[in-house]
Design a protein around this motif. Structure first.
Motif, PDB file in Angstrom:
ATOM      1  N   THR A  37       0.882  -1.159  -0.018  1.00 25.15           N
ATOM      2  CA  THR A  37      -0.051  -0.048  -0.027  1.00 25.15           C
ATOM      3  C   THR A  37       0.932   1.078   0.226  1.00 25.15           C
ATOM      4  O   THR A  37       0.621   2.294  -0.854  1.00 25.15           O
ATOM      5  CB  THR A  37      -1.001   0.090   1.247  1.00 25.15           C
ATOM      6  OG1 THR A  37      -1.755  -1.139   1.347  1.00 25.15           O
ATOM      7  CG2 THR A  37      -1.955   1.116   1.135  1.00 25.15           C
ATOM      8  N   TYR A  38       1.856   1.066   0.758  1.00 31.28           N
ATOM      9  CA  TYR A  38       2.899   2.338   0.872  1.00 31.28           C
ATOM     10  C   TYR A  38       3.509   2.426  -0.327  1.00 31.28           C
ATOM     11  O   TYR A  38       3.800   3.784  -1.084  1.00 31.28           O
ATOM     12  CB  TYR A  38       3.933   2.260   1.950  1.00 31.28           C
ATOM     13  CG  TYR A  38       3.385   2.118   3.513  1.00 31.28           C
ATOM     14  CD1 TYR A  38       2.232   2.829   3.616  1.00 31.28           C
ATOM     15  CD2 TYR A  38       3.734   1.297   4.108  1.00 31.28           C
ATOM     16  CE1 TYR A  38       1.610   2.665   5.033  1.00 31.28           C
ATOM     17  CE2 TYR A  38       3.494   1.350   5.462  1.00 31.28           C
ATOM     18  CZ  TYR A  38       2.395   1.877   5.974  1.00 31.28           C
ATOM     19  OH  TYR A  38       1.630   1.898   7.200  1.00 31.28           O
ATOM     20  N   MET A  39       3.995   1.477  -1.190  1.00 35.75           N
ATOM     21  CA  MET A  39       4.632   1.459  -2.345  1.00 35.75           C
ATOM     22  C   MET A  39       3.675   2.071  -3.555  1.00 35.75           C
ATOM     23  O   MET A  39       4.086   3.035  -4.392  1.00 35.75           O
ATOM     24  CB  MET A  39       4.870   0.171  -2.977  1.00 35.75           C
ATOM     25  CG  MET A  39       5.922   0.177  -4.053  1.00 35.75           C
ATOM     26  SD  MET A  39       7.539   0.645  -3.928  1.00 35.75           S
ATOM     27  CE  MET A  39       7.671   1.729  -5.146  1.00 35.75           C
ATOM     28  N   GLN A  40       2.504   1.980  -3.361  1.00 32.45           N
ATOM     29  CA  GLN A  40       1.541   2.609  -4.577  1.00 32.45           C
ATOM     30  C   GLN A  40       1.166   3.804  -3.976  1.00 32.45           C
ATOM     31  O   GLN A  40       1.369   4.612  -5.036  1.00 32.45           O
ATOM     32  CB  GLN A  40      -0.006   1.633  -4.136  1.00 32.45           C
ATOM     33  CG  GLN A  40      -1.071   2.165  -5.196  1.00 32.45           C
ATOM     34  CD  GLN A  40      -0.773   1.817  -6.601  1.00 32.45           C
ATOM     35  OE1 GLN A  40      -0.168   0.840  -6.950  1.00 32.45           O
ATOM     36  NE2 GLN A  40      -1.032   2.922  -7.666  1.00 32.45           N
ATOM     37  N   ALA A  41       1.240   4.233  -2.713  1.00 34.48           N
ATOM     38  CA  ALA A  41       0.990   5.591  -2.435  1.00 34.48           C
ATOM     39  C   ALA A  41       2.208   6.265  -2.997  1.00 34.48           C
ATOM     40  O   ALA A  41       2.266   7.517  -3.383  1.00 34.48           O
ATOM     41  CB  ALA A  41       0.757   5.675  -1.050  1.00 34.48           C
ATOM     42  N   THR A  42       3.338   5.785  -2.600  1.00 36.07           N
ATOM     43  CA  THR A  42       4.692   6.333  -3.116  1.00 36.07           C
ATOM     44  C   THR A  42       4.653   6.622  -4.698  1.00 36.07           C
ATOM     45  O   THR A  42       5.032   7.724  -5.195  1.00 36.07           O
ATOM     46  CB  THR A  42       5.856   5.689  -2.876  1.00 36.07           C
ATOM     47  OG1 THR A  42       6.029   5.587  -1.407  1.00 36.07           O
ATOM     48  CG2 THR A  42       7.285   6.311  -3.223  1.00 36.07           C
ATOM     49  N   CYS A  43       4.520   5.688  -5.337  1.00 36.35           N
ATOM     50  CA  CYS A  43       4.094   5.763  -7.041  1.00 36.35           C
ATOM     51  C   CYS A  43       3.249   7.035  -7.392  1.00 36.35           C
ATOM     52  O   CYS A  43       3.313   7.626  -8.301  1.00 36.35           O
ATOM     53  CB  CYS A  43       3.844   4.510  -7.593  1.00 36.35           C
ATOM     54  SG  CYS A  43       5.329   3.155  -7.401  1.00 36.35           S
ATOM     55  N   GLN A  78       6.356  -4.038  -8.598  1.00 38.13           N
ATOM     56  CA  GLN A  78       6.309  -2.535  -8.367  1.00 38.13           C
ATOM     57  C   GLN A  78       7.354  -1.929  -7.771  1.00 38.13           C
ATOM     58  O   GLN A  78       8.214  -1.086  -8.099  1.00 38.13           O
ATOM     59  CB  GLN A  78       4.948  -1.945  -7.726  1.00 38.13           C
ATOM     60  CG  GLN A  78       4.652  -0.569  -7.931  1.00 38.13           C
ATOM     61  CD  GLN A  78       3.291  -0.553  -7.324  1.00 38.13           C
ATOM     62  OE1 GLN A  78       3.014  -0.551  -6.192  1.00 38.13           O
ATOM     63  NE2 GLN A  78       2.540   0.312  -8.053  1.00 38.13           N
ATOM     64  N   ALA A  79       7.883  -2.495  -6.634  1.00 38.40           N
ATOM     65  CA  ALA A  79       9.057  -2.192  -5.749  1.00 38.40           C
ATOM     66  C   ALA A  79      10.233  -2.374  -6.584  1.00 38.40           C
ATOM     67  O   ALA A  79      11.146  -1.475  -6.707  1.00 38.40           O
ATOM     68  CB  ALA A  79       9.269  -2.843  -4.618  1.00 38.40           C
ATOM     69  N   LEU A  80      10.556  -3.565  -7.297  1.00 37.55           N
ATOM     70  CA  LEU A  80      11.635  -3.838  -8.014  1.00 37.55           C
ATOM     71  C   LEU A  80      11.892  -2.896  -9.120  1.00 37.55           C
ATOM     72  O   LEU A  80      12.735  -2.241  -9.559  1.00 37.55           O
ATOM     73  CB  LEU A  80      11.656  -5.109  -8.502  1.00 37.55           C
ATOM     74  CG  LEU A  80      11.874  -6.179  -7.511  1.00 37.55           C
ATOM     75  CD1 LEU A  80      11.296  -7.756  -8.016  1.00 37.55           C
ATOM     76  CD2 LEU A  80      13.415  -6.258  -7.143  1.00 37.55           C
ATOM     77  N   VAL A  81      10.957  -2.616  -9.931  1.00 38.60           N
ATOM     78  CA  VAL A  81      10.593  -1.862 -11.039  1.00 38.60           C
ATOM     79  C   VAL A  81      10.893  -0.309 -10.719  1.00 38.60           C
ATOM     80  O   VAL A  81      11.753   0.641 -11.165  1.00 38.60           O
ATOM     81  CB  VAL A  81       9.508  -1.803 -11.899  1.00 38.60           C
ATOM     82  CG1 VAL A  81       9.461  -0.785 -12.999  1.00 38.60           C
ATOM     83  CG2 VAL A  81       9.340  -2.987 -12.477  1.00 38.60           C
ATOM     84  N   ALA A  82      10.469   0.335  -9.357  1.00 38.06           N
ATOM     85  CA  ALA A  82      10.648   1.477  -8.852  1.00 38.06           C
ATOM     86  C   ALA A  82      12.031   1.467  -8.696  1.00 38.06           C
ATOM     87  O   ALA A  82      12.864   2.576  -9.278  1.00 38.06           O
ATOM     88  CB  ALA A  82      10.070   1.931  -7.620  1.00 38.06           C
ATOM     89  N   ALA A  83      12.884   0.538  -8.221  1.00 40.53           N
ATOM     90  CA  ALA A  83      14.369   0.734  -7.875  1.00 40.53           C
ATOM     91  C   ALA A  83      14.951   0.719  -9.077  1.00 40.53           C
ATOM     92  O   ALA A  83      16.171   1.545  -9.297  1.00 40.53           O
ATOM     93  CB  ALA A  83      14.639  -0.485  -6.916  1.00 40.53           C
ATOM     94  N   HIS A  84      14.840  -0.110  -9.922  1.00 36.94           N
ATOM     95  CA  HIS A  84      15.436  -0.392 -11.326  1.00 36.94           C
ATOM     96  C   HIS A  84      15.273   1.254 -12.194  1.00 36.94           C
ATOM     97  O   HIS A  84      16.231   1.603 -12.431  1.00 36.94           O
ATOM     98  CB  HIS A  84      14.433  -1.409 -12.312  1.00 36.94           C
ATOM     99  CG  HIS A  84      15.029  -1.712 -13.495  1.00 36.94           C
ATOM    100  ND1 HIS A  84      15.625  -2.771 -13.776  1.00 36.94           N
ATOM    101  CD2 HIS A  84      15.467  -0.856 -14.565  1.00 36.94           C
ATOM    102  CE1 HIS A  84      16.411  -2.930 -14.953  1.00 36.94           C
ATOM    103  NE2 HIS A  84      15.799  -1.796 -15.291  1.00 36.94           N
ATOM    104  N   VAL A  85      14.307   1.904 -12.028  1.00 38.08           N
ATOM    105  CA  VAL A  85      13.977   2.874 -12.845  1.00 38.08           C
ATOM    106  C   VAL A  85      14.736   4.176 -12.065  1.00 38.08           C
ATOM    107  O   VAL A  85      15.611   5.010 -12.687  1.00 38.08           O
ATOM    108  CB  VAL A  85      12.556   3.383 -12.961  1.00 38.08           C
ATOM    109  CG1 VAL A  85      12.457   4.706 -13.610  1.00 38.08           C
ATOM    110  CG2 VAL A  85      11.838   2.277 -14.070  1.00 38.08           C
TER     111      VAL A  85
END
Length: 111
Positions: A37-43, A78-85
């Protein structure tokens, strides 16, 4: 073939217990964990501030989730892709990511 050299830190997170298995219907009814949920909010905040639009995020999740991160559980994409980008954009370094991951791991081990 996509090179993973720069992303070894992320790929190291995959172990035999976390490899993506076939998705069953009960897994599709997954209730998000707090970090998800926090990851979605961060995105959403990154999109709102113009740093990383949701359309680009979804495209990256589709592309990388089907290739480089395909063996990871769906909810980790989602977390992996965020770190990747963030690495690709030069917004964080591998050392910064590694330090933060170690900090979080230490915090979780104390709990």
């Amino acid at each position: 073939m996509i090179s993973t050299k720069r992303y070894d830190l992320l790929m190291h997170l995959l172990d035999d217990n976390s490899i993506q298995r076939e998705t069953t219907l009960p897994e599709m009814d997954h209730k998000p964990l707090p970090w998800e949920t926090y990851m979605q909010a961060t995105c959403e905040c990154l999109d709102w501030r113009g740093s990383w639009c949701n359309k680009d995020r979804r495209a990256a999740e589709d592309e990388l989730g089907e290739t480089l991160y395909s063996k990871f559980p769906h909810y980790a994409h989602q977390a992996l892709v965020a770190a990747h980008v963030l690495l690709d954009k030069g917004l964080i370094t591998v050392d910064e990511l590694n330090n933060k991951m170690q900090e979080i791991q230490a915090r979780l081990e104390r709990v």
